[in-house]
Design an enzyme around this catalytic site. Structure first.
Site, short mmCIF file in Angstrom:
data_model
loop_
_atom_site.label_atom_id
_atom_site.label_comp_id
_atom_site.label_asym_id
_atom_site.label_seq_id
_atom_site.Cartn_x
_atom_site.Cartn_y
_atom_site.Cartn_z
N HIS A 103 12.50 6.20 -19.28
CA HIS A 103 11.13 6.70 -19.16
C HIS A 103 10.81 6.99 -17.71
O HIS A 103 11.06 6.16 -16.83
CB HIS A 103 10.14 5.66 -19.70
CG HIS A 103 8.70 6.00 -19.41
ND1 HIS A 103 7.89 5.23 -18.60
CD2 HIS A 103 7.94 7.05 -19.81
CE1 HIS A 103 6.70 5.78 -18.51
NE2 HIS A 103 6.69 6.87 -19.24
N SER A 104 10.28 8.18 -17.43
CA SER A 104 9.80 8.53 -16.10
C SER A 104 10.90 8.31 -15.05
O SER A 104 11.96 8.92 -15.15
CB SER A 104 8.53 7.71 -15.80
OG SER A 104 7.84 8.23 -14.70
N PHE A 105 10.67 7.46 -14.06
CA PHE A 105 11.67 7.23 -13.02
C PHE A 105 12.99 6.74 -13.62
O PHE A 105 14.07 7.07 -13.13
CB PHE A 105 11.14 6.21 -12.01
CG PHE A 105 12.12 5.86 -10.93
CD1 PHE A 105 12.42 6.76 -9.92
CD2 PHE A 105 12.77 4.63 -10.93
CE1 PHE A 105 13.34 6.45 -8.92
CE2 PHE A 105 13.68 4.30 -9.94
CZ PHE A 105 13.96 5.22 -8.93
#
Length: 346
Positions: A103-105
């Protein structure tokens, strides 16, 4: 998922340990789950129970996050170091090939890992993420980011100031204020693993007439008047994360579009890219708020990977995997269970 959470893991690292939590049987195909910036492994607590039970899911806390050890003094946090953590975790678990869900980073870390170690990754799931961070609109800022990262590290290491302890309610409200896309229940879930509880003593001064109704207290004489201090024992929280970790852009490895296209050609994995309708760009800095960038990323992945690339859009915001995991659970489940497997090769 019937078997539920089966274990907490503590994997030895040169600077301490990486903490992780696991669901399912370790004999099943492994999936390593990578959380977003300043989050922790609890990021996946609401999604994983909705995924197929015939996989072994391990959600790790990056170094300096959650229950993992902080890096040693003088050892900087850097994008590539987080990528190396994935390799270290795979070695500790004795995995030669596995899938990544980020998720994301965490997706950016997983994406870079998948290009550096392509033979090790079977499938890559990007939740509100990109395999790399492009330098678009950031050329003038990159040196400034590096400077600020170094200055912040030196400042924190020189400071003797202890972590701030606040009440659970104050901690939650502060967290929700700084993370507008996270619902209250999900905020509590992240803080559950992202904070440590300590006993805090609060002292309240009171005058003599208060003693008539007080049943406890210690007495002192001050300015000729009898006074007391009332003691209240309460619970406070402090954040577990390393204070050297601040804004994500200080630690990103920004790359050019040309290098992005060159790098994704190394991918052997099948890639699932999930974008939320009110997601990524609502959280980024103002100069990132244009859809042209995500169109470039998705079109490049599609033209390079062809049938190995799948793009899906779901209703929700950047934390849809926590707030409404049912919106993407079916898509991820089908992707993980698909039988097309790309042979590993060096």
């Amino acid at each position: 998922m019937g078997e539920g959470l089966i274990s907490e893991l503590k994997l030895a690292m040169p600077w301490g340990h990486i903490a992780a939590k696991a669901w399912g049987s370790h004999k099943s195909p492994p999936v390593l789950c990578l959380h977003g910036w300043l989050d922790n492994a609890n990021s996946f607590d609401r999604l994983i129970p909705l995924l197929p039970k015939d996989f072994y899911y391990v959600a790790m806390d990056f170094g300096g996050h959650g229950l993992s050890s902080h890096y040693s003094p003088g050892f900087p946090y850097d994008h590539q170091n987080f990528v190396s953590e994935v390799r270290r975790v795979a070695a500790a678990l004795k995995w030669n090939r596995f899938s990544l869900l980020g998720h994301s980073f965490g997706g950016t870390v997983g994406g870079m890992f998948s290009c550096i170690f392509p033979e090790m990754v079977d499938k890559l799931v990007l939740l509100e993420s990109s395999p790399f961070i492009l330098e678009t609109n950031e050329l003038e800022n990159m040196l400034s980011y590096k400077r600020k990262a170094i200055e912040n590290m030196l400042q924190v290491e020189a400071s003797k100031k202890p972590s701030q302890v606040v009440s659970p309610e104050e901690m939650l409200q502060g967290f929700l204020k700084n993370n507008s896309h996270v619902g209250e229940e999900c905020g509590k879930l992240l803080l559950q693993r992202g904070t440590t509880q300590v006993a805090t003593v609060f002292m309240h001064a009171c005058m003599l007439h208060r003693l008539l109704v007080a049943a406890r207290g210690s007495f002192v004489v001050a300015h000729g008047l009898l006074s007391c201090r009332m003691w209240t024992l309460s619970c406070g929280l402090f954040l577990n994360r390393d204070r050297r970790i601040t804004r994500p852009e200080y630690y990103f490895n920004f790359i050019s579009r040309e290098l992005f296209v060159h790098s994704i050609r190394k991918l052997q994995a099948r890639v699932l890219f999930i974008k939320a309708t009110q997601g990524f760009y609502d959280l980024r800095r103002e100069n990132d708020a244009n859809t042209e960038l995500v169109l470039f990323v998705t079109s490049s992945l599609r033209s390079t990977l062809k049938e190995r690339f799948q793009y899906e859009q779901v209703p929700g915001n950047h934390y849809v995997h926590m707030n409404q995991p049912q919106h993407m659970a079916g898509i991820i489940s089908s992707f993980l269970q698909s039988k097309e497997r790309i042979p590993a090769h060096l």
